[in-house]
Design an enzyme around this catalytic site. Structure first.
Site, mmCIF file in Angstrom:
data_model
loop_
_atom_site.group_PDB
_atom_site.id
_atom_site.type_symbol
_atom_site.label_atom_id
_atom_site.label_comp_id
_atom_site.label_asym_id
_atom_site.label_seq_id
_atom_site.Cartn_x
_atom_site.Cartn_y
_atom_site.Cartn_z
ATOM 1 C CB SER A 195 -0.971 -0.043 1.174
ATOM 2 O OG SER A 195 -1.966 0.942 1.048
ATOM 3 C CD GLU A 323 -5.112 -3.833 -4.323
ATOM 4 O OE1 GLU A 323 -5.326 -3.438 -3.156
ATOM 5 O OE2 GLU A 323 -4.047 -4.349 -4.683
ATOM 6 C CG HIS A 436 -5.718 -2.189 -0.150
ATOM 7 N ND1 HIS A 436 -4.688 -2.109 -1.054
ATOM 8 C CD2 HIS A 436 -5.367 -1.372 0.887
ATOM 9 C CE1 HIS A 436 -3.772 -1.283 -0.599
ATOM 10 N NE2 HIS A 436 -4.152 -0.829 0.583
#
Length: 533
Positions: A195, A323, A436
């Site tokens: 991330s 995600e 995600h």
């Protein structure tokens, strides 16, 4: 067995012995200072190396988090941590007490959190999985939010932005100076992140400041070209909210350096949302700096990629199959407001302009067809969020790198769904796809992600760890003659964006299944003079 003691450039540190997922021992050193505490006049400025200490430093306990809003597993958000937080953790199997040249590959991980939250806490980043392999693992804290990314363009004040990235660079320099003492090879360092940590890795790939500090890079769900990976200069507004009423820049800086950290971060969070929608820009995050001796980058990421002017090391990019589940969940009660953020901020349109409305209609028609955009079709909203927030930027980066890279570029897609997909489970999301953050639980032991031996979860952990550590060892993620990983994985090229789908099985292919959506966004972008290119 006595506690291990390692001699570093700054002094001696005492660690402890722990056990990996198989019950085998490894050495753990937590909370080693790599920089001076960035307090008082050092607040917002580039980090300075840690000073030497007397005696034996106790590195057996977890370090402070960097002060920020931290999301608890209960769902509550709390302000916590400390400004004295520039520490790193090192995990190894052996100390180098005799000058041995039997050195191991080093993996340095950078945590995520949208540049305003997160830490290296063991609740998420337990080393027990990766330490089943013969590597040395390093994790670092770095400054977050305004403390890490405040920007004053006049370089004479030494606050040109990106202090958080400069923390990461100093940690990499610490690794070069000290990692041999942990039997780590300073000439074989792989940088990886997830991330915001992944976007950080990408910025460091693009930075001239990091030449020679690492030799491979793994980017999990983020690049410097993702919309949320770019901050802006909010210094004046932060100063007003922090009750710093001065107008002279020097006095404003001195005031912001003098207010309590609690007031500063409360002011930050009062006026600046983390990320307002799929295409939104971060309030505080990495920026392109004015030229100065400590600048991380001074040109647009896409320009650097397309020019080939970056660190040419083997690269591995990847993302999860959905995600945007995280963004869809966060937007479920504000869908009408969020629909206005369905265009990247870099398009430069006012949300209420005719141009923005017309483009949004094209987006809605592509994803929803004749149906009206609505929260009832959460899986479609999640897909739009995936594409705008992550995939568009990731593919911009990949397609640029395969044209200019002098080393191989690998691409993967995580689609596996097991009990280890903790974020999807916590969010109680019912539709298909890996959320995600779900991939983190396959390389780190998270306390909220349980697994049992001899299950699909254990097999997936071992396979994921093998791919990642083999890339760190050889620059090729596929080991030779390995019963655990029986497949091939070709690097991506301009002609074929070869990829590996990491599901219950490993399935290689010539083009990811998301390319029709990427092609739609590429078509949308034709004729638009984006703000950041």
């Amino acid at each position: 067995m006595s506690d291990p003691i390692c001699t570093l450039e700054q002094g001696q540190v005492k660690g402890k012995i722990e056990k990996d997922m198989d019950g085998n021992p490894f050495l753990s050193f937590m909370g080693i200072p790599y920089a001076k505490p960035p307090l008082d006049k050092l607040r917002f400025k580039p980090p300075q190396p840690a000073e030497k200490w007397q005696g034996i430093y106790d590195a057996t306990k977890e370090p402070n988090n960097c002060y920020s809003l931290q999301v608890e597993l209960t769902g509550f958000v709390k302000l916590k941590g400390s400004e004295d937080c520039l520490f790193l953790n090192v995990f190894t199997h052996q100390l180098n007490k005799s000058g041995s040249e039997n050195l191991r590959p080093v993996m340095v991980f950078i945590h995520g959190g949208a540049f305003i939250t997160g830490s290296i806490a063991r609740v998420t980043f337990g080393p027990e999985f990766l330490m089943t392999e013969d590597i040395v693992l390093v994790l670092m804290n770095y400054r977050l939010g305004a403390l890490g990314f405040l920007t004053i363009e006049d370089p004479s004040f030494q606050v040109t932005g990106n202090a958080g990235l400069k923390d990461q660079i100093l940690a990499l320099k610490w690794v070069q100076k000290n990692i041999k003492q942990f039997c780590g090879d300073p000439s074989n360092v792989t940088l990886l992140g997830q991330s915001a940590g992944s976007a950080s890795v990408h910025y460091l790939v693009l930075s001239p400041q990091t030449k020679g500090l690492f030799h491979r890079a793994v980017m999990q769900s983020g690049t410097a070209t993702c919309p949320w990976a770019r901050g802006k200069n909010n210094t004046e507004q932060l100063a007003r909210t922090s009750r710093c009423k001065q107008t002279d820049t020097k006095q404003v800086l001195e005031c912001l350096q003098g207010v309590t950290v609690q007031r500063l971060i409360k002011a930050q969070n009062k006026n600046f949302a983390m990320i307002t929608g799929p295409g939104a820009q971060a309030a505080f995050g990495p920026t392109v700096e004015v030229p100065n001796p400590t600048a991380v980058i001074t040109d647009e990421p896409l320009k650097l990629i397309n020019s080939g002017n970056y660190n040419h090391v083997p690269l591995m990019f990847g993302y999860t199959s959905e995600e945007g589940i995280l963004g869809a969940w966060g937007s479920r009660c504000k869908v009408k407001k969020k629909l206005k953020d369905m265009l990247p901020y870099s398009f430069g349109y006012d949300k209420d302009s005719e141009e923005a409305r017309a483009l949004r209609q094209k987006v809605f028609q592509f994803y929803y067809g004749k149906d009206k955009p609505n929260i009832g079709k959460m899986e479609i909203f999640a897909q739009i969020s995936s594409d705008i927030t992550f995939l568009r930027g990731i593919y911009q980066a990949i397609k640029g790198h395969v044209k200019t890279a002098q080393k191989p570029v690998y691409l993967y897609r995580v689609s596996i769904e097991t009990e280890l997909n903790a974020f999807k489970r916590i969010l109680k999301y019912k539709h298909k796809g890996a959320c995600h953050g779900d991939d983190v639980c396959y390389i780190f032991k998270a306390k909220y992600a349980k697994y049992k031996p001899s299950t699909i979860e254990e097999r997936a952990i071992r396979r994921h760890v093998r791919l990642w550590t083999n890339f760190a060892r050889t620059s090729n993620p596929i080991p030779n003659h390995d019963d655990l990983v029986k497949t091939y994985w070709n690097p991506a090229t301009e002609k074929n964006l070869n990829f590996l789908d990491i599901g219950e099985e490993l399935v290689p292919g010539k083009e990811p299944p998301d390319m029709d959506r990427i092609a739609f966004w590429e078509q949308i972008c034709k004729g638009i003079n984006e703000k950041y290119k």
